[in-house]
Design a protein around this motif. Sequence first.
Motif, PDB file in Angstrom:
ATOM      1  N   TYR A 249       0.836  -1.201   0.000  1.00  0.00           N
ATOM      2  CA  TYR A 249       0.000   0.000   0.000  1.00  0.00           C
ATOM      3  C   TYR A 249       0.869   1.248   0.000  1.00  0.00           C
ATOM      4  N   VAL A 250       0.481   2.221  -0.835  1.00  0.00           N
ATOM      5  CA  VAL A 250       1.158   3.514  -0.877  1.00  0.00           C
ATOM      6  C   VAL A 250       0.124   4.594  -0.616  1.00  0.00           C
ATOM      7  N   ASP A 251       0.331   5.428   0.407  1.00  0.00           N
ATOM      8  CA  ASP A 251      -0.570   6.532   0.731  1.00  0.00           C
ATOM      9  C   ASP A 251      -0.428   7.600  -0.349  1.00  0.00           C
TER      10      ASP A 251
ATOM     11  N   TYR B  39       3.861  -1.984   4.213  1.00  0.00           N
ATOM     12  CA  TYR B  39       3.811  -3.420   3.938  1.00  0.00           C
ATOM     13  C   TYR B  39       2.690  -4.051   4.743  1.00  0.00           C
ATOM     14  N   SER B  40       2.026  -4.996   4.139  1.00  0.00           N
ATOM     15  CA  SER B  40       1.011  -5.717   4.894  1.00  0.00           C
ATOM     16  C   SER B  40       1.713  -6.720   5.812  1.00  0.00           C
ATOM     17  N   ILE B  41       1.050  -7.088   6.883  1.00  0.00           N
ATOM     18  CA  ILE B  41       1.628  -8.022   7.839  1.00  0.00           C
ATOM     19  C   ILE B  41       1.900  -9.373   7.178  1.00  0.00           C
ATOM     20  N   ASN B  42       1.127  -9.679   6.121  1.00  0.00           N
ATOM     21  CA  ASN B  42       1.308 -10.954   5.422  1.00  0.00           C
ATOM     22  C   ASN B  42       2.625 -11.026   4.645  1.00  0.00           C
ATOM     23  N   GLN B  43       3.210  -9.832   4.366  1.00  0.00           N
ATOM     24  CA  GLN B  43       4.452  -9.817   3.589  1.00  0.00           C
ATOM     25  C   GLN B  43       5.676 -10.158   4.429  1.00  0.00           C
ATOM     26  N   VAL B  44       5.536 -10.130   5.742  1.00  0.00           N
ATOM     27  CA  VAL B  44       6.678 -10.372   6.623  1.00  0.00           C
ATOM     28  C   VAL B  44       7.274 -11.758   6.389  1.00  0.00           C
TER      29      VAL B  44
END
Length: 272
Positions: free
Chosen positions: A34-36, A44-49
């Motif tokens: 996501y980019v504001d 980064y989404s938590i799923n990307q960790v």
Amino acid sequence: MEGYLSVSKMAKMTGISAHTLRYYDKIGLYSPDYVDEKTGYRYYSINQVSYAPMIRYLRYLDIPIDQIKRFQEDTSIENTLDILHTQQSIIRYQIDNLERMYRELNHRVSDIETARTAEQGKVIFTHMDEKYAMHIDERIPCTQTVEGKVAEFQTMLEGYPGKSDEILFLGRIYSAYSYDDVMAGEFGEYFSTELVLDRKINFPDLRVIPSGQYAVMYVSDIRENAYKYIPKMIEQIYRAGKAPDGNLRVAFSIGYAFTAKEEKAKIMVKVK
């Protein structure tokens, strides 16, 4: 933002620096979800960790970025194994090169230290392992320099696939007297110039320099003057109850490639 991590938080959580994360984003390897639009901040989404350790591991294995992208595009077992097998071969090649470099350094250090500490003009007896050499069998005056032969060896190596593994370096060019010339007391001409190899290569007509006990003499002089010391060397060999048993060779041990102040030639011959 719930469920999202800023670049700095992602860096702390994954161990990948913020600078590297921004670089991965720039090249399209690992971009935030996501980019504001108002601030331009990336999240980064938590799923990307969970994906980060894989990237870190592949980079730890020094797998190139383009191969990691290839892995992202095709995560099949076959593709994964192909990438890992390729990198396995590359690392094995690098290890072999480093081991050869280490052996070469050990040899050079040992030879230089021996040349500096050995009593000049005195024969010592030592064991030498078998070696392989490319050779140019052309008689040249012993007072002639070997620069021309070095250029010929370089040309010969250019046609060999593993040429980058063999370096024309100090101590690896031998000037050889034939056994017959040595026995006849004739030291005015070398019958051959040899490039001693680090290992046996698939090159036609390599010469074997046999293992065994060798008589070695270091002299504080240049290679072109080594012939002056050979009669004294032969005399010392016979005095020790031994005899020459093959071609006699002359090489630089310390020379202008290291220092302009000291030059030492190394004379050696297998004995029986």
